[in-house]
Design an enzyme around this catalytic site. Structure first.
Site, PDB file in Angstrom:
ATOM      1  N   HIS A  17       6.609  -6.318   8.922  1.00 45.85           N
ATOM      2  CA  HIS A  17       5.193  -6.053   9.195  1.00 45.85           C
ATOM      3  C   HIS A  17       5.024  -4.723   9.933  1.00 45.85           C
ATOM      4  CE1 HIS A  17       0.987  -7.195  10.175  1.00 45.85           C
ATOM      5  NE2 HIS A  17       1.220  -6.465  11.257  1.00 45.85           N
ATOM      6  N   GLU A  18       5.759  -4.563  11.018  1.00 41.91           N
ATOM      7  CA  GLU A  18       5.639  -3.337  11.809  1.00 41.91           C
ATOM      8  C   GLU A  18       6.194  -2.131  11.056  1.00 41.91           C
ATOM      9  OE1 GLU A  18       3.854  -3.201  14.366  1.00 41.91           O
ATOM     10  OE2 GLU A  18       3.585  -5.359  14.619  1.00 41.91           O
ATOM     11  N   HIS A  21       3.436  -0.585   8.981  1.00 41.30           N
ATOM     12  CA  HIS A  21       2.623   0.358   9.759  1.00 41.30           C
ATOM     13  C   HIS A  21       3.389   1.664   9.986  1.00 41.30           C
ATOM     14  CE1 HIS A  21      -0.405  -2.624  10.484  1.00 41.30           C
ATOM     15  NE2 HIS A  21       0.332  -3.368  11.282  1.00 41.30           N
TER      16      HIS A  21
END
Length: 352
Positions: A17-18, A21
């Site tokens: 997820h990170e 980004h």
């Protein structure tokens, strides 16, 4: 052991997820100050270029801290100085990468274990399906307006429409090898023995093998779609009061679920343990993607809502006001986290 496995599972999902980004921010020329897994004090960290990479003490959550993300910064690489669509891409990348992770893990499941086909093993005497001429081997393709791809679609439909009459569309392979599409109108009947409304169909207890790349990709993609639909429906049911607090599992109970998954499948060999853990990762990753897209302040969805408003009106909302909204959202999320943790502990230790 279960705690270690849970940390690895949560860590991988949060890492991806990170990383979504992070990689899109880098591609858009945004400065990333810190990329971290976990929360709280740093356990291990190192710097490379402008970015500090960290592992923190609490194995829940993570962050990708970008330059000028929450404040004004004159640096052209600051987040808020980039075009609105670039910022939207960066924020949306986290949930999108969760869906991508779920897809690739689902391919492993489909290739190794196949899919749960909605082909009937049989029909029960005295119940609507048998009375309307359905039989073993029929492949259900639609219930009402709902397209059926896997047998779990039928289970989900019956949970939501347990007593409603339904138009069933199904395919039957004839003796000459041709496939004929047929329909039947079934009215669920309450069976006292099971305490439930039933159509009288018996599902496929075993997953059917999937051969060929096309079918593997097709059913792998649908695994993700299924869990996304399930997450959205669960949220709707929660707001409608059909899902109670005891049905919501937080990190403590997820560790218990992982422990149960390992223990229940250990007797069948390590391959079965790994496949069931991968299946759990598909569910968790898809759910995290959905939850982060909800328009709740402090979550990715809340930030996307502000960015979409900016894209429509042509100018940003006042950063101070937006920051206050996100801060209020963060406080509420922390309260919710405390409630979920307490509920997990109460459910596991006091309500058994």
């Amino acid at each position: 052991m279960s705690i270690i496995v849970a940390i690895l599972v949560f860590g991988m999902i949060i890492l991806i997820h990170e990383f979504g980004h992070f990689i899109v921010a880098k591609k858009c020329g945004i400065g990333v100050l810190e990329f971290s897994i976990g929360m709280g004090p740093r356990l291990v960290s190192f710097e490379k270029g402008e970015t500090r990479y960290s592992i923190k003490a609490l194995p829940f959550g993570g962050s990708c801290m970008m330059m000028g993300e929450d404040e004004n910064d004159s640096d052209p690489r600051a987040f808020n100085n980039k075009p609105v669509w670039a910022r939207i891409a960066v924020i949306a990348a986290g949930p999108v990468f969760n869906f991508i992770l779920a897809f690739f893990l689902a391919l492993v499941i489909i290739r190794a274990a196949g899919h749960d086909s909605p082909r009937l093993l049989g029909v029960i005497d005295g119940l609507p399906a048998k009375e309307q001429g359905m039989q073993a081997g029929d492949l259900i393709t639609r219930l009402g307006r709902e397209r059926i791809v896997v047998y779990r679609d039928i289970t989900m439909y019956m949970m939501l429409h347990s007593s409603d009459p339904v138009e069933v569309e199904f395919e039957r392979t004839m003796e000459d090898g041709t496939v004929q599409t047929m329909t039947a109108r079934l009215v669920p009947r309450y069976v006292q023995e099971y305490g439930a409304y039933m159509l009288g169909i018996q599902g496929n207890a075993y997953r059917e093998e999937v051969t060929g790349i096309f079918d593997t990709v097709k059913y792998g993609a649908y695994e993700v779609v299924y869990w996304i639909k399930t997450a959205v429906r669960s949220i709707m049911m929660m707001f409608q009061g059909q899902v109670g607090a005891d049905d919501i599992a937080g990190p403590v109970r997820m560790v218990s679920i992982i422990d149960e998954t390992v223990e229940e499948n250990r007797q069948y060999g390590m391959e079965m343990v790994v496949l069931n853990l991968i299946n759990l990762c598909v569910l968790l990753s898809a759910n995290l993607g959905v939850m982060n897209l909800l328009p709740i302040p402090a979550l990715d969805g809340g930030r996307l809502a502000f960015l979409l408003v900016e894209a429509v009106r042509g100018k940003p909302i006042d950063k101070e006001k937006e920051g206050m909204v996100h801060m209020a959202g963060m406080v509420l999320l922390m309260c919710l986290m405390v409630f979920v943790l307490f509920n997990d502990i109460a459910t596991l230790f006091f309500r058994k």
